[in-house]
Design a protein around this motif. Structure first.
Motif, PDB file in Angstrom:
ATOM      1  N   GLY A   1       2.732 -11.829  -1.487  1.00  0.00           N
ATOM      2  CA  GLY A   1       3.433 -10.651  -0.997  1.00  0.00           C
ATOM      3  C   GLY A   1       4.865 -10.946  -0.612  1.00  0.00           C
ATOM      4  N   ILE A   2       5.075 -12.028   0.112  1.00  0.00           N
ATOM      5  CA  ILE A   2       6.429 -12.393   0.546  1.00  0.00           C
ATOM      6  C   ILE A   2       7.316 -12.699  -0.655  1.00  0.00           C
ATOM      7  CG2 ILE A   2       7.772 -14.140   1.780  1.00  0.00           C
ATOM      8  CD1 ILE A   2       5.394 -14.373   3.733  1.00  0.00           C
ATOM      9  N   LEU A   3       6.771 -13.379  -1.665  1.00  0.00           N
ATOM     10  CA  LEU A   3       7.556 -13.754  -2.837  1.00  0.00           C
ATOM     11  C   LEU A   3       7.838 -12.569  -3.757  1.00  0.00           C
ATOM     12  CD1 LEU A   3       5.836 -17.137  -3.794  1.00  0.00           C
ATOM     13  CD2 LEU A   3       8.026 -16.826  -2.632  1.00  0.00           C
ATOM     14  N   ALA A   4       6.908 -11.633  -3.822  1.00  0.00           N
ATOM     15  CA  ALA A   4       7.018 -10.552  -4.809  1.00  0.00           C
ATOM     16  C   ALA A   4       7.855  -9.374  -4.330  1.00  0.00           C
ATOM     17  CB  ALA A   4       5.628 -10.064  -5.213  1.00  0.00           C
ATOM     18  N   ILE A   5       7.863  -9.091  -3.043  1.00  0.00           N
ATOM     19  CA  ILE A   5       8.606  -7.933  -2.534  1.00  0.00           C
ATOM     20  C   ILE A   5      10.096  -8.257  -2.525  1.00  0.00           C
ATOM     21  CG2 ILE A   5       9.024  -6.452  -0.538  1.00  0.00           C
ATOM     22  CD1 ILE A   5       6.118  -6.745   0.190  1.00  0.00           C
ATOM     23  N   GLN A   6      10.868  -7.399  -3.161  1.00  0.00           N
ATOM     24  CA  GLN A   6      12.317  -7.557  -3.203  1.00  0.00           C
ATOM     25  C   GLN A   6      12.956  -6.265  -2.702  1.00  0.00           C
ATOM     26  OE1 GLN A   6      13.274  -8.620  -7.222  1.00  0.00           O
ATOM     27  NE2 GLN A   6      12.145 -10.547  -7.133  1.00  0.00           N
ATOM     28  N   PRO A   7      13.206  -6.155  -1.393  1.00  0.00           N
ATOM     29  CA  PRO A   7      13.657  -4.885  -0.821  1.00  0.00           C
ATOM     30  C   PRO A   7      15.129  -4.584  -1.029  1.00  0.00           C
ATOM     31  CG  PRO A   7      13.493  -6.549   0.887  1.00  0.00           C
ATOM     32  CD  PRO A   7      13.013  -7.191  -0.377  1.00  0.00           C
ATOM     33  N   GLY A   8      15.911  -5.535  -1.489  1.00  0.00           N
ATOM     34  CA  GLY A   8      17.346  -5.333  -1.567  1.00  0.00           C
ATOM     35  C   GLY A   8      17.732  -4.193  -2.495  1.00  0.00           C
ATOM     36  N   GLY A   9      18.433  -3.158  -1.982  1.00  0.00           N
ATOM     37  CA  GLY A   9      18.914  -2.042  -2.783  1.00  0.00           C
ATOM     38  C   GLY A   9      17.837  -1.133  -3.309  1.00  0.00           C
ATOM     39  N   VAL A  10      16.628  -1.236  -2.777  1.00  0.00           N
ATOM     40  CA  VAL A  10      15.503  -0.419  -3.242  1.00  0.00           C
ATOM     41  C   VAL A  10      15.140   0.585  -2.160  1.00  0.00           C
ATOM     42  CG1 VAL A  10      13.107  -0.482  -4.029  1.00  0.00           C
ATOM     43  CG2 VAL A  10      14.653  -2.346  -4.633  1.00  0.00           C
ATOM     44  N   PRO A  11      14.871   1.859  -2.526  1.00  0.00           N
ATOM     45  CA  PRO A  11      14.496   2.852  -1.513  1.00  0.00           C
ATOM     46  C   PRO A  11      13.265   2.419  -0.724  1.00  0.00           C
ATOM     47  CG  PRO A  11      14.941   3.905  -3.622  1.00  0.00           C
ATOM     48  CD  PRO A  11      14.951   2.429  -3.870  1.00  0.00           C
ATOM     49  N   ARG A  12      13.163   2.921   0.534  1.00  0.00           N
ATOM     50  CA  ARG A  12      12.059   2.530   1.407  1.00  0.00           C
ATOM     51  C   ARG A  12      10.709   2.870   0.790  1.00  0.00           C
ATOM     52  NH1 ARG A  12       8.420   4.280   4.853  1.00  0.00           N
ATOM     53  NH2 ARG A  12       8.826   6.432   4.266  1.00  0.00           N
ATOM     54  N   GLU A  13      10.623   4.033   0.117  1.00  0.00           N
ATOM     55  CA  GLU A  13       9.348   4.437  -0.484  1.00  0.00           C
ATOM     56  C   GLU A  13       8.916   3.442  -1.560  1.00  0.00           C
ATOM     57  OE1 GLU A  13      11.980   6.314  -0.171  1.00  0.00           O
ATOM     58  OE2 GLU A  13      11.401   7.785   1.366  1.00  0.00           O
ATOM     59  N   THR A  14       9.896   2.932  -2.310  1.00  0.00           N
ATOM     60  CA  THR A  14       9.577   1.973  -3.373  1.00  0.00           C
ATOM     61  C   THR A  14       9.107   0.649  -2.784  1.00  0.00           C
ATOM     62  OG1 THR A  14      11.246   2.999  -4.787  1.00  0.00           O
ATOM     63  CG2 THR A  14      10.463   0.802  -5.422  1.00  0.00           C
ATOM     64  N   VAL A  15       9.774   0.202  -1.717  1.00  0.00           N
ATOM     65  CA  VAL A  15       9.371  -1.045  -1.061  1.00  0.00           C
ATOM     66  C   VAL A  15       7.964  -0.915  -0.503  1.00  0.00           C
ATOM     67  CG1 VAL A  15       9.905  -2.671   0.786  1.00  0.00           C
ATOM     68  CG2 VAL A  15      11.759  -1.617  -0.511  1.00  0.00           C
ATOM     69  N   LEU A  16       7.663   0.243   0.119  1.00  0.00           N
ATOM     70  CA  LEU A  16       6.323   0.479   0.659  1.00  0.00           C
ATOM     71  C   LEU A  16       5.285   0.477  -0.460  1.00  0.00           C
ATOM     72  CD1 LEU A  16       4.398   1.224   2.938  1.00  0.00           C
ATOM     73  CD2 LEU A  16       5.064   3.627   2.634  1.00  0.00           C
ATOM     74  N   GLU A  17       5.615   1.103  -1.582  1.00  0.00           N
ATOM     75  CA  GLU A  17       4.686   1.135  -2.716  1.00  0.00           C
ATOM     76  C   GLU A  17       4.454  -0.269  -3.265  1.00  0.00           C
ATOM     77  OE1 GLU A  17       4.432   3.067  -7.209  1.00  0.00           O
ATOM     78  OE2 GLU A  17       5.834   3.884  -5.753  1.00  0.00           O
ATOM     79  N   ASN A  18       5.529  -1.070  -3.339  1.00  0.00           N
ATOM     80  CA  ASN A  18       5.383  -2.453  -3.804  1.00  0.00           C
ATOM     81  C   ASN A  18       4.475  -3.259  -2.886  1.00  0.00           C
ATOM     82  OD1 ASN A  18       7.076  -1.925  -5.928  1.00  0.00           O
ATOM     83  ND2 ASN A  18       8.902  -2.771  -4.929  1.00  0.00           N
ATOM     84  N   LEU A  19       4.649  -3.050  -1.583  1.00  0.00           N
ATOM     85  CA  LEU A  19       3.823  -3.773  -0.616  1.00  0.00           C
ATOM     86  C   LEU A  19       2.354  -3.414  -0.783  1.00  0.00           C
ATOM     87  CD1 LEU A  19       3.312  -5.509   1.887  1.00  0.00           C
ATOM     88  CD2 LEU A  19       3.900  -3.519   3.294  1.00  0.00           C
ATOM     89  N   LEU A  20       2.068  -2.107  -0.874  1.00  0.00           N
ATOM     90  CA  LEU A  20       0.677  -1.669  -1.011  1.00  0.00           C
ATOM     91  C   LEU A  20       0.072  -2.155  -2.325  1.00  0.00           C
ATOM     92  CD1 LEU A  20       1.075   1.989   0.317  1.00  0.00           C
ATOM     93  CD2 LEU A  20       0.041   0.063   1.508  1.00  0.00           C
ATOM     94  N   SER A  21       0.885  -2.195  -3.382  1.00  0.00           N
ATOM     95  CA  SER A  21       0.385  -2.686  -4.668  1.00  0.00           C
ATOM     96  C   SER A  21       0.015  -4.158  -4.577  1.00  0.00           C
ATOM     97  CB  SER A  21       1.454  -2.480  -5.748  1.00  0.00           C
ATOM     98  OG  SER A  21       1.746  -1.114  -5.911  1.00  0.00           O
ATOM     99  N   ILE A  22       0.870  -4.943  -3.927  1.00  0.00           N
ATOM    100  CA  ILE A  22       0.623  -6.383  -3.813  1.00  0.00           C
ATOM    101  C   ILE A  22      -0.566  -6.668  -2.912  1.00  0.00           C
ATOM    102  CG2 ILE A  22       1.618  -8.532  -2.928  1.00  0.00           C
ATOM    103  CD1 ILE A  22       4.361  -7.339  -3.831  1.00  0.00           C
TER     104      ILE A  22
ATOM    105  N   SER B   1      -1.071  -9.965   5.918  1.00  0.00           N
ATOM    106  CA  SER B   1      -0.018  -9.683   4.943  1.00  0.00           C
ATOM    107  C   SER B   1       0.737  -8.416   5.305  1.00  0.00           C
ATOM    108  CB  SER B   1      -0.621  -9.539   3.543  1.00  0.00           C
ATOM    109  OG  SER B   1      -1.307 -10.703   3.168  1.00  0.00           O
ATOM    110  N   LEU B   2       0.009  -7.377   5.696  1.00  0.00           N
ATOM    111  CA  LEU B   2       0.660  -6.131   6.114  1.00  0.00           C
ATOM    112  C   LEU B   2       1.596  -6.374   7.286  1.00  0.00           C
ATOM    113  CD1 LEU B   2      -2.241  -3.518   5.902  1.00  0.00           C
ATOM    114  CD2 LEU B   2      -0.165  -3.556   4.528  1.00  0.00           C
ATOM    115  N   ALA B   3       1.104  -7.135   8.270  1.00  0.00           N
ATOM    116  CA  ALA B   3       1.907  -7.380   9.471  1.00  0.00           C
ATOM    117  C   ALA B   3       3.151  -8.199   9.155  1.00  0.00           C
ATOM    118  CB  ALA B   3       1.048  -8.083  10.523  1.00  0.00           C
ATOM    119  N   ILE B   4       2.986  -9.281   8.390  1.00  0.00           N
ATOM    120  CA  ILE B   4       4.114 -10.172   8.097  1.00  0.00           C
ATOM    121  C   ILE B   4       5.168  -9.458   7.255  1.00  0.00           C
ATOM    122  CG2 ILE B   4       4.798 -12.256   6.863  1.00  0.00           C
ATOM    123  CD1 ILE B   4       2.147 -13.492   7.662  1.00  0.00           C
ATOM    124  N   CYS B   5       4.739  -8.838   6.162  1.00  0.00           N
ATOM    125  CA  CYS B   5       5.694  -8.196   5.250  1.00  0.00           C
ATOM    126  C   CYS B   5       6.372  -6.993   5.897  1.00  0.00           C
ATOM    127  CB  CYS B   5       4.985  -7.782   3.963  1.00  0.00           C
ATOM    128  SG  CYS B   5       4.364  -9.165   2.981  1.00  0.00           S
TER     129      CYS B   5
END
Length: 702
Positions: free
Chosen positions: A37-58, A127-131
């Protein structure tokens, strides 16, 4: 109270003996969830909804590491928990304890379940808490319920594979055999269904394929391991609704678990070290493994044979039956001398193998010869691979109601055609190559029953088939625009295929029409399309294709395109009056290049015609090259008997001044030819109409 304390102590001791497996679960979930999860999530320049969706997917919805771990850890944990059954000393020790076998089973089973569940839940929450804190992601709490529901589904799938591995371990007495047994229990039904489908395809002329037959349904019902992909698809939509696949998995898991408990209860301690724990089970296993493998062997040899297919089929059946039975005997007895034992079972296997092969070879159950009576058919749906290719290809899968013949006279036409085809197959033994196209038919019988068949239509029955094609239901399904004439379309466009130097390229011309012109063109075209005899599609190439655009230009490729034929005089007249389309004229043709293609390249003949009198003779004989995207061009060429003539029409540069916008649009970046050499003028590919090859061209080509 004492009983509970004893049970907990047993679980503790069991966990100590399996500490390496507990560590493996912890390491796996640590890397598959928080680290990944930490390696795959790339929040830079991405809308909050997209980052949240990426987190839930991972975390679980699209984490394919979890899917693979569910299967792999389930099998490994199940086999490990009962691996003591493969060692005589361990079995004697455990079974000498004053503890019921059911309690021993439950201790190992519960421990194996907790090994998976506890780290899975723990690292998911971690994972939810850390990310969330690391990347300042909010709104996660709204999906906690979804996550726990999906974790529950994943745990259920884990139990399915876990219980299957335990059943395999209780049935055998050797670690290697237990791995093979797990594979057999998991894949046997699927492989048998694949074999069945292969035999149907090989021997039945009218077999339609797995998606449409009842045996496919059996494959789905009796192999719960095929349901896992459908659950994964649901996870990708973050959907927590309970469905039938989960119910089936739950029922199968309970059944397999109960079965393994019963087998464990009756299993003898002396079975440790043996290939199979129950002697009475050996001939049954040999039978159900030998027969399908022998059938597969026969089918394989027949498929590879160039001649004497039936002889190679028999050879494959005999060799497959004998060798498979001998190998299984050696494995089950751990003795090479046992290869020639169990001859009674071998005889049963041989009889069953040849009986099943005979059923397929000689169609003893009447699959191909079955034709329903008109009175028993409530409705019929048809999909033609040639005439309607690409227009409603899912008609027999998802949209069967789009084309339903329910009128008794129409049903009688279909039944009459099928009877003629069946009679033709019997007379020719299905060895004739004079088939035109194939049709898939869905018969809807009483009580909601459906039967599917595929038929190859011989040439002599084309006209009979075209009578069915001319029904209103068939046309409406083939051309959906006929049912959507009242819609408002954003734009209407024309398309065609132009030939460039190296390849064919489709061009699109969007018509600049007002609302009244759009409605007039639509109604005029639909009127001529509805009145068209479907046999026209086999006699004439389309001169243009027309499309009706509902969305944006980017979504245009989702729209269907429909053919415009030269016989659609009213439609062509409208386009000509509006300056959109101009028929061929010698006034703006520079040259016509005709090539006679022959097998010997050195004898290829090419002539270029430039005189106006020659061009005026050629124009009535020309038709645009294949333009109808929704019909198999090989059918047209085969039916019309088109000669090996290639025609390229080169236009004058002054064409730009002619009021023919579409042709101008198509000529951008195209090429033409001088005598034997290419130049940079525009040209379009044509062909000669059936029976219209000019005599003077034929004489010159000689």
């Amino acid at each position: 109270m004492t009983s509970i304390r004893l049970f907990l102590n047993l679980m503790k001791e069991n966990a100590k003996q399996r500490s390496w497996l507990i560590a493996l679960h912890i390491v796996f979930f640590f890397f598959a969830l928080p680290v990944f999860g930490i390696l795959a999530i790339q929040p830079g320049g991405v809308p909050r909804e997209t980052v949240l969706e990426n987190l839930l997917s991972i975390i679980g919805f699209k984490n394919y590491l979890i899917y693979m771990g569910t299967v792999g850890l389930g099998v490994l944990t199940g086999l490990n928990g009962f691996s003591y059954l493969f060692d005589r000393r361990k079995v004697d020790f455990y079974h000498s304890l004053p503890i019921k076998r059911e309690k021993l089973y439950l201790v190992s089973y519960v421990n194996g379940l907790l090994m998976f569940v506890l780290p899975y839940v723990l690292f998911t929450l971690l994972s939810l808490a850390i990310c969330s804190s690391m990347y300042k992601i909010t709104g996660v709490g709204a999906y906690i319920g979804n996550l726990f529901a999906l974790m529950g589904e994943n745990i259920l799938v884990y139990l399915l594979f876990y219980s299957t591995a335990i059943l395999a371990a209780t049935l055998v007495g050797n670690v290697v055999i237990s791995i093979l047994a797990t594979g057999v229990l998991t894949l046997y039904n699927l492989l048998v269904c694949v074999l069945f489908e292969g035999l149907c395809t090989m021997f039945f002329n009218n077999y339609i394929g797995s998606v449409f037959n009842d045996f496919y349904t059996m494959k789905a019902i009796f192999n719960p391991f095929l349901w896992y992909p459908s659950i994964i698809d649901r996870w990708s939509d973050i959907n927590t609704a309970w469905n039938m696949d989960l119910t089936k998995i739950l029922i199968w898991t309970l059944g397999i678990t109960v079965g393994s408990v019963i087998v464990y209860h009756f299993r003898k301690s002396e079975a440790a070290g043996n290939a199979i724990a129950f002697d009475r089970l050996k001939p049954v296993l040999r039978f159900f493994l030998t027969v399908p493998i022998a059938l597969a062997s026969g089918a394989m040899f027949r498929l590879m044979a160039v001649d004497f297919e039936d002889g190679w089929l028999i050879f494959g059946l005999v060799m497959g039956c004998f060798l498979t039975h001998a190998i299984l005997q050696i494995i089950m007895e751990f003795d090479f001398k046992a290869a020639f034992k169990g001859l009674k079972c071998l005889a049963f296997c041989a009889v069953a193998t040849f009986l099943i092969a005979g059923i397929f070879k000689f169609d003893l159950l009447g699959y191909d010869s079955w034709v329903p009576t008109t009175s028993k058919v409530q409705s019929i749906s048809i999909y033609d691979d040639g005439l309607t290719r690409g227009l409603y290809s899912t008609i027999l899968q998802e949209g069967r109601n789009e084309m339903t013949l329910s009128d008794e006279s129409d049903i009688a036409k279909v039944i009459s055609l099928v009877e003629n085809i069946s009679s033709y197959q019997e007379r020719t033994n299905n060895e004739s190559n004079t088939y035109y196209t194939s049709v898939k038919i869905c018969y809807r019988l009483s009580f909601g029953r459906e039967r599917f068949r595929n038929y190859e239509i011989p040439r002599q029955y084309i006209n009979q088939f075209l009578e069915i094609c001319n029904t209103k239901e068939y046309k409406n399904a083939t051309y959906p625009i006929l049912q959507n004439q009242d819609k408002e379309y954003r734009a209407i466009y024309l398309t065609g295929e132009l030939a460039t130097r190296n390849n064919y390229e489709e061009v699109v011309y969007e018509l600049n029409l007002n609302s009244e012109q759009k409605r007039l063109l639509l109604s005029t075209y639909c009127k001529e399309l509805e009145a068209m005899d479907m046999s026209l599609r086999l006699r004439e190439n389309a001169i243009l294709n027309i499309g009706f655009m509902e969305g944006t230009r980017e979504s245009m490729y989702d729209d269907l395109e429909y053919p415009i034929y030269s016989s659609f005089t009213d439609t062509c007249k409208l386009l000509e009056d509006w300056g959109i389309y101009s028929p061929l004229s010698a006034d703006f043709i520079d040259s016509v290049r005709v090539t006679l293609n022959v097998y010997d390249e050195s004898k290829k003949v090419t002539k270029v015609f430039t005189k106006k009198e020659d061009l005026e003779k050629l124009i009535p004989a020309l038709t645009p090259n294949y333009m109808d995207h929704n019909i198999d061009v090989s059918l047209i060429n085969d039916l019309k008997g088109v000669d090996n003539y290639e025609v390229r029409v080169a236009f004058k540069k002054s064409l730009v001044d002619i009021n023919s916008k579409l042709v101008n649009f198509r000529l951008e970046n195209t090429y033409t030819y001088d005598e034997g050499e290419e130049t940079s003028k525009g040209s379009i590919s044509y062909q000669f109409k059936e029976g219209k090859l000019p005599k003077f061209v034929e004489e010159m080509m000689k």
